[in-house]
Design an enzyme around this catalytic site. Structure first.
Site, PDB file in Angstrom:
ATOM      1  N   GLU A   1       0.806  -1.221   0.000  1.00 23.84           N
ATOM      2  CA  GLU A   1       0.000   0.000   0.000  1.00 23.84           C
ATOM      3  C   GLU A   1       0.845   1.281   0.000  1.00 23.84           C
ATOM      4  OE1 GLU A   1      -3.738  -0.168   2.395  1.00 23.84           O
ATOM      5  OE2 GLU A   1      -2.773  -1.948   3.201  1.00 23.84           O
TER       6      GLU A   1
ATOM      7  N   SER B   1      -6.553  -2.703   1.986  1.00 28.66           N
ATOM      8  CA  SER B   1      -6.908  -2.074   0.692  1.00 28.66           C
ATOM      9  C   SER B   1      -7.334  -3.069  -0.381  1.00 28.66           C
ATOM     10  CB  SER B   1      -5.735  -1.258   0.147  1.00 28.66           C
ATOM     11  OG  SER B   1      -5.660  -0.047   0.819  1.00 28.66           O
TER      12      SER B   1
ATOM     13  N   TYR C   1      -9.077   3.638  -5.262  1.00 32.23           N
ATOM     14  CA  TYR C   1      -8.051   4.681  -5.364  1.00 32.23           C
ATOM     15  C   TYR C   1      -7.979   5.418  -6.697  1.00 32.23           C
ATOM     16  CZ  TYR C   1      -6.777   2.718  -0.955  1.00 32.23           C
ATOM     17  OH  TYR C   1      -6.825   2.282   0.329  1.00 32.23           O
TER      18      TYR C   1
ATOM     19  N   ARG D   1     -11.767   2.937  10.937  1.00 32.09           N
ATOM     20  CA  ARG D   1     -12.877   2.832   9.987  1.00 32.09           C
ATOM     21  C   ARG D   1     -13.310   1.379   9.937  1.00 32.09           C
ATOM     22  NH1 ARG D   1     -10.762   3.197   4.750  1.00 32.09           N
ATOM     23  NH2 ARG D   1     -11.526   1.110   4.319  1.00 32.09           N
TER      24      ARG D   1
ATOM     25  N   ASP E   1     -15.470  -1.503   7.998  1.00 34.41           N
ATOM     26  CA  ASP E   1     -16.097  -1.842   6.720  1.00 34.41           C
ATOM     27  C   ASP E   1     -17.147  -2.921   6.973  1.00 34.41           C
ATOM     28  OD1 ASP E   1     -14.434  -0.032   5.493  1.00 34.41           O
ATOM     29  OD2 ASP E   1     -12.934  -1.513   4.923  1.00 34.41           O
TER      30      ASP E   1
ATOM     31  N   GLU F   1     -14.108  -5.798   8.558  1.00 29.38           N
ATOM     32  CA  GLU F   1     -12.833  -5.534   9.223  1.00 29.38           C
ATOM     33  C   GLU F   1     -12.808  -4.109   9.748  1.00 29.38           C
ATOM     34  OE1 GLU F   1      -9.298  -4.849   6.600  1.00 29.38           O
ATOM     35  OE2 GLU F   1     -10.635  -5.542   5.019  1.00 29.38           O
TER      36      GLU F   1
ATOM     37  N   ASN G   1     -10.131  -0.895  10.028  1.00 29.26           N
ATOM     38  CA  ASN G   1      -8.863  -0.317   9.568  1.00 29.26           C
ATOM     39  C   ASN G   1      -8.380   0.670  10.618  1.00 29.26           C
ATOM     40  OD1 ASN G   1      -8.739  -1.187   6.545  1.00 29.26           O
ATOM     41  ND2 ASN G   1     -10.838  -0.542   6.918  1.00 29.26           N
TER      42      ASN G   1
ATOM     43  N   GLY H   1      -7.272   5.477   5.052  1.00 29.14           N
ATOM     44  CA  GLY H   1      -6.745   6.454   4.098  1.00 29.14           C
ATOM     45  C   GLY H   1      -7.031   7.873   4.556  1.00 29.14           C
TER      46      GLY H   1
END
Length: 312
Positions: free
Chosen positions: A18, A144, A212, A251, A253, A273, A275, A279
């Protein structure tokens, strides 16, 4: 703003898959820190990071790394050793969140909804010995959507990729039942959920490209889901942040099985999951949700600087 000007090391780049995303996050955060009046050094974090950090006198490290090493507790351990306050989660929460299988165990133990899943060898997956498709193959410790494959009934393309010599994610993978429906994400700040965004991919699913590239996906803030589902998603994210021991921003998901295909017709949410280093570019989900909640990008970065600490 009455804030003390600090000497901040922005950790970016690194050497995970990443790296490009981290360079974008780091640049955006460093720019914001400079606008806030701080002195900023942009450090491309390599294995000589400890030497770079001790070569000068820093007040704190802003961790803009993503993926292995930067997000899995390893860099956090370096920063703890140097007694340098840093942003985001500590050693244990970072390591747990990055290890999807162990995070799932904790989520299940705490009653959070997750899809059926198991760790399996590549050989067993290729031989069809795991579960009926559709299912998702995930490297256990990548972020990601790197290396994520969806195996659909009668589709051998994903399995061919898994069998290929180019597969770089190890022989043990996480297999999860594919959750049909919609992709939601919840930004959490200091344990408090800020809002739910729906990611509407313009590709088949929300892969690295959709995440992205410009126009890869549309972000709907707030997510247009029933009020009770919205509230439930917020609660799931806040609880996941808490049980992993996260701090700063995280964050979660979540998939929304709108038709209830996995539960006999009852719509349901499934936590995928958490994070711990989401980002942090202006088009990233957490800053977008924060902006919708009335917190500008610079305000968010200022809060993260104030929240930086060690040993928590």
């Amino acid at each position: 703003m009455g804030m003390t000007a600090l000497h901040v090391a922005v950790l970016m780049g690194g050497f995970s898959s990443e790296r490009p995303v981290s360079l974008s996050s780091g640049a955006a955060c460093a720019d914001a820190l400079e606008r806030l009046g701080h002195t900023v050094d942009r450090l491309d974090a390599g294995r000589d990071l400890a030497a770079k950090l001790t070569a000068r006198s820093y007040d704190l490290a802003f961790n803009a790394l993503h993926g292995q090493w930067g997000e899995d507790g390893t860099v956090q351990g370096v920063l703890e050793t140097l007694e340098l306050p840093y942003t985001h989660s500590g050693v244990l929460a970072s390591a747990l969140a990055m290890d999807k299988a162990r995070a799932r165990m904790i989520f299940a133990q705490c009653g959070l909804p997750i899809a059926r899943g198991q760790m399996a060898s590549r050989a067993d997956v290729i031989a069809g010995r795991v579960m009926e498709p559709p299912f998702v193959v995930k490297p256990n410790a990548e972020g990601s959507s790197v290396g994520v494959l969806i195996v659909r009934p009668g589709d051998n393309g994903a399995l061919a990729e898994l069998e290929s010599d180019a597969w770089a994610f190890g022989d043990e993978v996480l297999i999860e039942q594919f959750v049909p429906g919609r992709e939601l994400s919840v930004a959490v700040l200091d344990g408090r959920p800020l809002g739910v965004v729906e990611i509407i991919p313009n590709t088949d699913w929300y892969d690295f490209e959709a995440k992205y590239s410009d126009g890869g996906s549309t972000h709907e803030i707030p997510a247009k889901v029933p009020a009770e589902i919205y509230e439930q998603a917020m609660q799931i994210a806040a609880r996941a942040h808490l049980v992993l021991g996260c701090r700063g921003v995280s964050r979660a998901d979540i998939r929304f099985d709108e038709e209830g295909e996995l539960s006999g017709g009852k719509p349901g949410l499934y936590l995928l999951e958490v994070n711990t280093q989401p980002g942090m570019t202006p088009t990233s989900l957490v800053p977008e949700v924060a902006a919708h909640a009335g917190q500008s990008f610079d305000d968010l970065i200022a809060w993260m600087v104030e929240d930086a600490s060690c040993a928590r």
